[in-house]
Design an enzyme around this catalytic site. Structure first.
Site, PDB file in Angstrom:
ATOM      1  N   THR A  93      45.293  43.310 -57.790  1.00 44.57           N
ATOM      2  CA  THR A  93      44.680  42.133 -58.393  1.00 44.57           C
ATOM      3  C   THR A  93      43.313  42.523 -58.929  1.00 44.57           C
ATOM      4  O   THR A  93      42.418  42.862 -58.157  1.00 44.57           O
ATOM      5  CB  THR A  93      44.534  41.005 -57.355  1.00 44.57           C
ATOM      6  OG1 THR A  93      45.810  40.718 -56.783  1.00 44.57           O
ATOM      7  CG2 THR A  93      43.969  39.745 -58.005  1.00 44.57           C
ATOM      8  N   LYS A 169      48.615  36.413 -62.133  1.00 51.45           N
ATOM      9  CA  LYS A 169      48.347  36.662 -60.712  1.00 51.45           C
ATOM     10  C   LYS A 169      47.125  35.868 -60.253  1.00 51.45           C
ATOM     11  O   LYS A 169      47.132  35.238 -59.183  1.00 51.45           O
ATOM     12  CB  LYS A 169      48.126  38.163 -60.496  1.00 51.45           C
ATOM     13  CG  LYS A 169      47.535  38.551 -59.152  1.00 51.45           C
ATOM     14  CD  LYS A 169      48.455  38.262 -57.987  1.00 51.45           C
ATOM     15  CE  LYS A 169      47.871  38.856 -56.704  1.00 51.45           C
ATOM     16  NZ  LYS A 169      48.718  38.636 -55.544  1.00 51.45           N
ATOM     17  N   LYS A 239      37.346  36.651 -53.288  1.00 51.56           N
ATOM     18  CA  LYS A 239      37.277  37.571 -54.431  1.00 51.56           C
ATOM     19  C   LYS A 239      38.176  37.104 -55.560  1.00 51.56           C
ATOM     20  O   LYS A 239      37.789  37.099 -56.732  1.00 51.56           O
ATOM     21  CB  LYS A 239      37.658  38.981 -53.962  1.00 51.56           C
ATOM     22  CG  LYS A 239      37.578  40.060 -55.042  1.00 51.56           C
ATOM     23  CD  LYS A 239      38.915  40.330 -55.717  1.00 51.56           C
ATOM     24  CE  LYS A 239      39.907  41.009 -54.776  1.00 51.56           C
ATOM     25  NZ  LYS A 239      41.177  41.375 -55.499  1.00 51.56           N
TER      26      LYS A 239
END
Length: 293
Positions: A93, A169, A239
């Site tokens: 990611t 994603k 994050k």
């Protein structure tokens, strides 16, 4: 087919194990070399450097964030080490800006790069049932498909621009954070009226919200047991929300729910819960409701 695999974290390790178990020729490398040992014992080859992995037919990188992959690329000239026909598959990611930069750097060097981030927790990875969102050259995706078929239940091709897979994603994880946060808030609401959280959570995850996003996190939330080494860490969730918010700001897309969830994540990290499972978000709602006073 020879596969190089770099990044043996909570999800990367079971992904690599499945490749080895399927009889594929796998070379692994990790900054913490000891993490390679179980894979070597299972039949993998431990590379002396990332270049050994980059010389394979398919190189898979599964690192924590932009900085980790950037450091690998710069310190070890990873793009230069790729074979002329090697397909570099980044399954981590990462931010949209970084995804675009990676594609540009590979293209400038005449190398092949695709993005294929995964949807699923470590237990899903262990079962080989990840959902794989792939973007890049169609032929390159087909080259990597034998590895994808071992690691995942389905491959979702989403176009030739690699960053498209990454934005999907990020959008998915954005929705996941919101789902877990609202489930924690709802559990706090019912608990304030003397309903056991476990009872409420069993009802909603067996009926209206009978979906993995809820069912995967409800048990830990019900038991208030968030110490899961194989879970999705709350800090990693923060994050990912940061990356989603940055992507939204870049295109003037308002994400107000994400901003609120990010504050709850910040609160959790301030409370020392960053390394706990994402379901620990529920503790912030309990604190706000003074349920443990």
């Amino acid at each position: 087919m020879k596969i190089g695999f770099i990044g043996l974290g909570a999800i990367g390790t079971p992904m690599a194990h499945n490749l080895v178990a399927a009889g594929l020729d796998v070379t692994v490398w990790n900054r913490t070399a000891d993490k390679c040992k179980p894979l070597v014992e299972a039949g993998a080859t431990q590379g002396d450097s990332p270049a050994d992995c980059a010389a394979c037919d398919v190189l898979i990188t599964m690192l924590a964030d932009d900085a980790a992959l950037s450091a690998l690329v710069e310190e070890h000239d990873l793009i230069g080490a790729l074979g002329q026909t090697t397909v570099h598959v980044n399954m981590a990611t990462v931010s949209i800006d970084f995804a675009k930069a990676m594609a540009e750097q590979h293209a400038a060097a005449g190398k092949t790069y695709i993005a294929a981030p995964v949807l699923g927790r470590p237990d899903i990875a262990k079962a080989g049932k990840l959902q794989i969102v792939a973007a890049g050259d169609a032929d390159a995706i087909e080259t990597a498909r034998p590895a994808f078929d071992v690691m995942g239940a389905k491959v979702w091709p989403v176009g030739t621009d690699a960053y498209r897979a990454n934005v999907i994603k990020l959008a998915t994880n954005y929705m996941l954070m919101a789902a877990v946060e609202t489930m924690g808030e709802a559990a706090a609401l019912t608990a304030s009226y003397d309903v056991e959280p476990g009872d409420f959570l069993e009802i909603v995850t067996s009926s209206v919200f009978a979906a993995p996003a809820y069912q995967g996190y409800a048990p830990a939330m019900a038991q208030r047991d968030y110490d899961n080494p194989e879970g999705f860490k709350l800090a990693l969730g923060a994050k990912d929300v940061d990356l989603a918010l940055a992507a939204g700001h870049a295109n003037n897309v308002a994400l107000p729910v994400g901003a609120a969830v990010r504050e709850r994540l910040a609160e959790g990290m301030a409370a020392g819960e960053g390394d706990l499972d994402l379901s620990a978000l529920a503790e912030g709602s309990r604190r706000a409701a003074h349920l443990d006073d």
